[in-house]
Each structure stands twice: as structure tokens, then as C-alpha cells.
Design an enzyme around this catalytic site. Sequence first.
Site, PDB file in Angstrom:
ATOM      1  N   GLU A  71       7.514   1.743  15.917  1.00  0.00           N
ATOM      2  CA  GLU A  71       8.683   2.154  14.610  1.00  0.00           C
ATOM      3  C   GLU A  71       8.838   3.557  15.266  1.00  0.00           C
ATOM      4  O   GLU A  71       8.341   4.403  16.396  1.00  0.00           O
ATOM      5  CB  GLU A  71       8.382   2.287  13.422  1.00  0.00           C
ATOM      6  CG  GLU A  71       8.461   0.603  13.219  1.00  0.00           C
ATOM      7  CD  GLU A  71       8.170   0.395  11.888  1.00  0.00           C
ATOM      8  OE1 GLU A  71       7.216   1.250  10.987  1.00  0.00           O
ATOM      9  OE2 GLU A  71       9.187  -0.936  10.793  1.00  0.00           O
TER      10      GLU A  71
ATOM     11  N   GLU B 201       4.170  -4.858  12.333  1.00  0.00           N
ATOM     12  CA  GLU B 201       3.504  -3.053  12.374  1.00  0.00           C
ATOM     13  C   GLU B 201       1.795  -3.949  11.626  1.00  0.00           C
ATOM     14  O   GLU B 201       2.184  -4.388  10.255  1.00  0.00           O
ATOM     15  CB  GLU B 201       4.023  -2.304  11.791  1.00  0.00           C
ATOM     16  CG  GLU B 201       4.986  -0.985  12.817  1.00  0.00           C
ATOM     17  CD  GLU B 201       4.338  -0.823  13.680  1.00  0.00           C
ATOM     18  OE1 GLU B 201       2.872  -0.498  14.113  1.00  0.00           O
ATOM     19  OE2 GLU B 201       5.394  -1.210  14.444  1.00  0.00           O
TER      20      GLU B 201
ATOM     21  N   CYS C  92      -3.668   1.263   6.866  1.00  0.00           N
ATOM     22  CA  CYS C  92      -3.399   0.792   7.997  1.00  0.00           C
ATOM     23  C   CYS C  92      -3.960   1.320   8.928  1.00  0.00           C
ATOM     24  O   CYS C  92      -5.205   0.987   9.880  1.00  0.00           O
ATOM     25  CB  CYS C  92      -1.773   0.057   8.324  1.00  0.00           C
ATOM     26  SG  CYS C  92      -1.094   1.857   8.489  1.00  0.00           S
TER      27      CYS C  92
ATOM     28  N   ASN D 230       0.886  -1.170  -0.117  1.00  0.00           N
ATOM     29  CA  ASN D 230      -0.143  -0.623   0.199  1.00  0.00           C
ATOM     30  C   ASN D 230       0.809   1.205   0.164  1.00  0.00           C
ATOM     31  O   ASN D 230       0.457   2.287  -0.373  1.00  0.00           O
ATOM     32  CB  ASN D 230      -1.016  -0.053   1.440  1.00  0.00           C
ATOM     33  CG  ASN D 230      -0.618  -0.270   2.436  1.00  0.00           C
ATOM     34  OD1 ASN D 230       0.983  -0.431   2.497  1.00  0.00           O
ATOM     35  ND2 ASN D 230      -0.515   0.030   3.362  1.00  0.00           N
TER      36      ASN D 230
END
Length: 481
Positions: free
Chosen positions: A461, A248, A282, A150
Site C-alpha cells: 500500500e 496487510e 503491527c 488497533n
Amino acid sequence: MKTLANFIDGQRKPPASGIYLDDVEPATGNLLARIPDSTAVDVNEAVAAAARAFPEWSGLPIAARAECLQRLAGLIQANALELARLESTDTGKPLQLALDVDMARAQANLQFFAGAMTHWTSTCHDMGPVGFNYTRREALGVVALITPWNLPLYLLTWKLAPALVTGNTVVAKPSELTPLTADALCELAREAGIPPGVFNLVHGSGNSCGQALVDHPDIRAISFTGGTTTGRRIATSVAPRLIKTSLELGGKNPALVFDDADLESTLPGLVRAGFTNQGQVCLCSSRLLVHESIHDQLVSRLADLVAALRVGDPTAGDTDQGALISRAHQRKVLSFIEHARDQGGQILCGGQAVQPPGRCNQGYFVAPTVITGLPADCRLHREEIFGPVVTVQGFADEDEAIALANAVDYGLSATVWTGQLRRAHRVAARLQTGIVWINNWLVRDLRTPFGGMKDSGLGREGGEWSLAFFTETKNVFVDGN
Ligand code: NAP
């Protein structure tokens, strides 16, 4: 049509199998490129090259590694339009979005971590006459970076920059659906003076190439962004080896809209949060939770704004919504909409595939869709659709809003729209998500921790969290006598 090769030890290498996979343009259904269907043989070669490059790279002064990253950032900037074209063609996202968001962020990722590392300090714990301790941060070795389709270059550079600047060497695997900008990055890395073997790239499928990378015994850490099912599989595979893993994963992010929200700024925010990149971020707010006193007004105004989004050719300057990533994904999204119809949901706008006229009439487009009136336990409220579909539920008070927001397995992000400062903080504290935006969405400061709770992942992160992930911490005690 281009045939891609792996990038190993600074050289282009065809796959050992001699087999290639098709890379298809989502906006047209046309074949764009053939990519290596890499196997463990190619992965072994890439990991070996990275291991050979590690001692010299990790032994360089920090400033020398940071300079390489700065040069790479400069090359991304210089080639931004060409890279954005590749990204838009490969993903189906609007060209302008690829330029303004993906390329700008790829450049910023490299610049940010080059700077962050040169400003990172280690700690000293003084014990007076007894002595003192100092903390070293040491590179891990060869690390694996696995990224989704994405935000291809955006997320690859988000991992690559901290991995390299801390002294690790890298084997990366981009999604087989979007290999083009990762492939272009290899040439730019060479031009930026990143030595052979420091950055290696293997193309291929998740099951074959990705799994071989995860299973390689010389990989010291895995940084993964993708779906929760894949994340769980990776965590299971690496558990016996006790290596660092950053995961993630997916999201089902709520937007909580209270009756004191300023609708003039909230409505455009909700459209952006729901439909950027065709809802394939996301962090997209795919669940709108709205106070019942403003529900009807908000929903009607929202549907008008969403219906006005222009769906079509990603290269056209006035396109708001491009194509979804694949035919299979388009079918999946449409099947969720079908399920909503079966459950008695009211489709306020969208609800069908779109066939734009001209060159994109075989592309994988879905009209941006807003749905209300679904039963509370409907799949659409709980499962990640990852497309241009937003559902709306009403709530009576703050407690109910929070209960609905937290009633999913995911916990990545949430947005809270309110005019009351106290409420904003109170609600933010009770939300089970790693990230909360108040009266905005996707404003990013790269120093902040980024990641999710529950099924949305493990670890964080960003800033010092990425630098810490890609290093091993060592305490050294020095006797005071
Ligand atoms: P995915 O299917 O999990 O794939 C992600 C990456 O993992 C791809 O490169 C994939 O390769 C690879 N892969 C698949 N199986 C593997 C295996 N067994 N071992 C190693 N690698 C494997 O996810 P996706 O469909 O590309 O991406 C969409 C998902 O990513 C959504 O759930 C979205 O929410 C999530 N996402 C999360 C974040 C975040 O920061 N939390 C950001 C962006 C996206 P192939 O593509 O070649 O199969």
C-alpha cells in the site's frame, strides 16, 4: 448508550436480523454502544447501492473526487478532538495518541491521496512510425475494505482515500470491537458531499458480515488489514474468483542493536517501537536482538525506562499506556507471560495485569513487560503477541543477528540501530522484511511502499501502489499509419 446503524446509500439502516452486538470500553469494561450484527442481507443491500453509484462517481473528473476527499479531510481536522475521544474510548489508547497520531494521520491520508491522484501520470510507449501505446487506469467497481481494531480510523481512511479517488465505490466493514469512528465518518462523508452509495458501511462480526462481504460476487477487490489467519482465510475464499486482494497482516518485528549504536537515542527509540499503543501496532519491535557486548547495560537501562511508563486512564494527560482492546486479548497476552515464566525467562519489568485506581479499575491493562533469558525456540520469539511485551536475545556478530531476525514466519518490518553507514545498508539488504528503519521507527512517507513479506502479507500500500491496486491497467495501441 448509543445504538449504531449501518450506512447504506446515504441512509442509516438497522440490521435486517434486528440483532445487535455489544461494544465495550476497554479501559472500564462498560458497555459503550450496540452495533448491528449484519448478515448477507445487509451486505447485499450495501453492495447493490455501491454498484448503482459507481457509473456516476467513476465518471466524475478526478478533481471533483479529490475535492470531496479534501473536504472530508477538513471535517476530520475540524472534529479531531471529538473523533479522538471516540477512538480513545473505543480502543483504550491514550487520548493524546489518538489525537496526535490517529486523527492527524486520518486527515493526512485523505489529503495525500487527493493530491497524489491529481499528480498521477499515465505512460506512453512510442513505437515510432508503427504507432504508439498509451496506458489507461480504470476504476474497478465496488471494492471491499476490511480493517482491524488497533488503528481504526487511521487504517480505514488509508484504504478509503485511494479507493474513492480512483473512482471506485466502497463497502467497508470496521472491526466489531471498534466501530465508533467509522460510524462518525459516515456523517462527515455526507457533509463532505460524497454522494449516496459511494461510501457504505456495514457493522458486524468478521465471521458473518465480513465473510459475506468477501463472498459477494460483485466485489471487484478486497483490501484487508488484520491477522494472518484471517488473511489466509480471505485469500482462500476469493481465489476461485480471481479478484485483486491486498493483504496487510501480522508481524514479529526485530530491532537489531549493534555495539556501535548511540544508546542515548536508541533507548527512547526502542521504548517507542516496543510499546506505542500498548504494543498493539503491527510494526512494533517486539523482539530486541542486542550485541552481547552491550546486552547487560542496554537491558538494564531499557527496563528502567519501561518500568517508568505510566499505565492508566487513557483520558489522563500523563498516561503513556492505556488498556488492551479486550478481556480476551488481555488474557492472551498474560498467558504468553506465564509461558515465559514456565520457560525460565527473566521478567525484568512488568509481567502482570494492572488495575488502575478509580473508574478504570475493571479495565484490561497489562504492565509493559521486558523478558530475557528465553530458549531460542520459545514461542515468545516466534509468535505475534500484539501487546506490551518485548523479548531480548543476544547475538555475537552480524551474521547471527540477521539469522535470528529472519528466523520467523513473519516479515513485516525491522529496525537497525548502528553508527556505521555501511553496516546499516548491508544489514537492511539481508533482512527478509518489507520495511526497514535505520536508527528510527515508524517514520512514514505516504509515497513509499508499505507491506510485508512471508506471512506478513501480499501486496503493498502507499502512493502509486495503492492507486495501482484500486485500478485496472489497460493498454491502448494507436496505429501510426
Ligand atoms: P482480525 O481478527 O484478522 O480482524 C481484522 C478484520 O477482519 C476485522 O474487521 C474482523 O472483523 C474481520 N474479519 C474477521 N474474520 C473475517 C472473515 N472471515 N471474513 C472477513 N472479515 C473478517 O485482526 P484484528 O485482531 O482485528 O487485528 C490485529 C491484527 O492485525 C494483528 O495481527 C496485526 O498485526 C494486524 N495488523 C496488520 C497491519 C499491517 O498493516 N500489516 C496493520 C494493523 C494491524 P471482527 O473484528 O468484527 O471480527
